[in-house]
Scaffold this motif. Structure first.
Motif, short mmCIF file in Angstrom:
data_model
loop_
_atom_site.label_atom_id
_atom_site.label_comp_id
_atom_site.label_asym_id
_atom_site.label_seq_id
_atom_site.Cartn_x
_atom_site.Cartn_y
_atom_site.Cartn_z
N TYR A 1 34.05 36.91 30.52
CA TYR A 1 33.18 35.92 29.88
C TYR A 1 33.99 34.72 29.40
N ARG A 2 35.17 34.99 28.86
CA ARG A 2 36.03 33.92 28.35
C ARG A 2 36.37 32.92 29.45
N LEU A 3 36.71 33.43 30.63
CA LEU A 3 37.11 32.53 31.72
C LEU A 3 35.95 31.65 32.18
N VAL A 4 34.78 32.23 32.40
CA VAL A 4 33.67 31.40 32.89
C VAL A 4 33.22 30.40 31.82
N ILE A 5 33.23 30.80 30.56
CA ILE A 5 32.85 29.87 29.49
C ILE A 5 33.87 28.74 29.39
N THR A 6 35.15 29.07 29.48
CA THR A 6 36.18 28.04 29.42
C THR A 6 36.05 27.07 30.59
N LEU A 7 35.90 27.61 31.78
CA LEU A 7 35.81 26.73 32.96
C LEU A 7 34.54 25.88 32.94
N HIS A 8 33.41 26.49 32.59
CA HIS A 8 32.13 25.77 32.66
C HIS A 8 31.93 24.82 31.48
N TYR A 9 32.07 25.33 30.27
CA TYR A 9 31.74 24.52 29.10
C TYR A 9 32.89 23.66 28.59
#
Length: 168
Positions: free
Chosen positions: A119-127
């Motif tokens: 979750y951390r990776l997708v949130i960091t990349l997207h948001y």
């Protein structure tokens, strides 16, 4: 000599283009400036060995992010990182924020850092980095639907964390 100069020029271009995003990704994993800098340096050392072998810029960017994520996981797994992050170090990501903004951003960054990695990776990349769902899917080799689910679940986990903090 020309190819050596071209390789150096390419390395400088790629470094200038991606060092900041890789640093922020590594910082989100490792929670310490020095460890994030070391991880980024390791990524560019690996990159120098394979430079020029990418289909296009999207492939190159995805490779860099994947290698950075893997390097951070390796460092965490082998405990080769320091355990402590002074909150003031996160401030370097900000541009002259108000005290209230700093407190809010510290809180958000700490909460994101506590999320499970997927979750951390997708949130960091997207948001935080502004990648589209499709770009994130390409980078992490998942479907856009899987990325959307991880974003949704990550947002839910963040919301739960903030609600717990505000009730204590």
């Amino acid at each position: 000599m020309t190819s050596k100069n071209q390789n150096q020029d390419n390395l400088v271009r790629v470094y200038e283009q991606y060092a900041d995003i890789l640093y922020r990704i590594c910082l989100s994993y490792l929670q310490r400036r020095e460890d994030a800098e070391d991880a980024v340096q390791d990524v560019f050392i690996k990159y120098s060995a394979v430079a020029g072998s990418f289909r296009d810029e999207t492939h190159e960017r995805a490779w860099l992010i994947r290698v950075a994520s893997n390097r951070c996981r390796d460092l965490i797994r082998h405990r080769k990182i320091r355990e402590y992050l002074p909150l003031h170090e996160v401030e370097e990501l900000l541009i002259e924020p108000s005290t209230e903004d700093v407190e809010n951003i510290h809180s958000v960054m700490e909460t994101i850092a506590k999320l499970p990695e997927k979750y951390r990776l997708v949130i960091t990349l997207h948001y935080l980095e502004g990648f589209s769902v499709e770009e994130v899917a390409s980078i992490i080799k998942k479907t856009p639907s899987a990325v959307k689910m991880r974003l949704s679940r990550g947002r839910s986990l963040l919301k739960e964390s903030f609600e717990k903090e505000n009730h204590h």
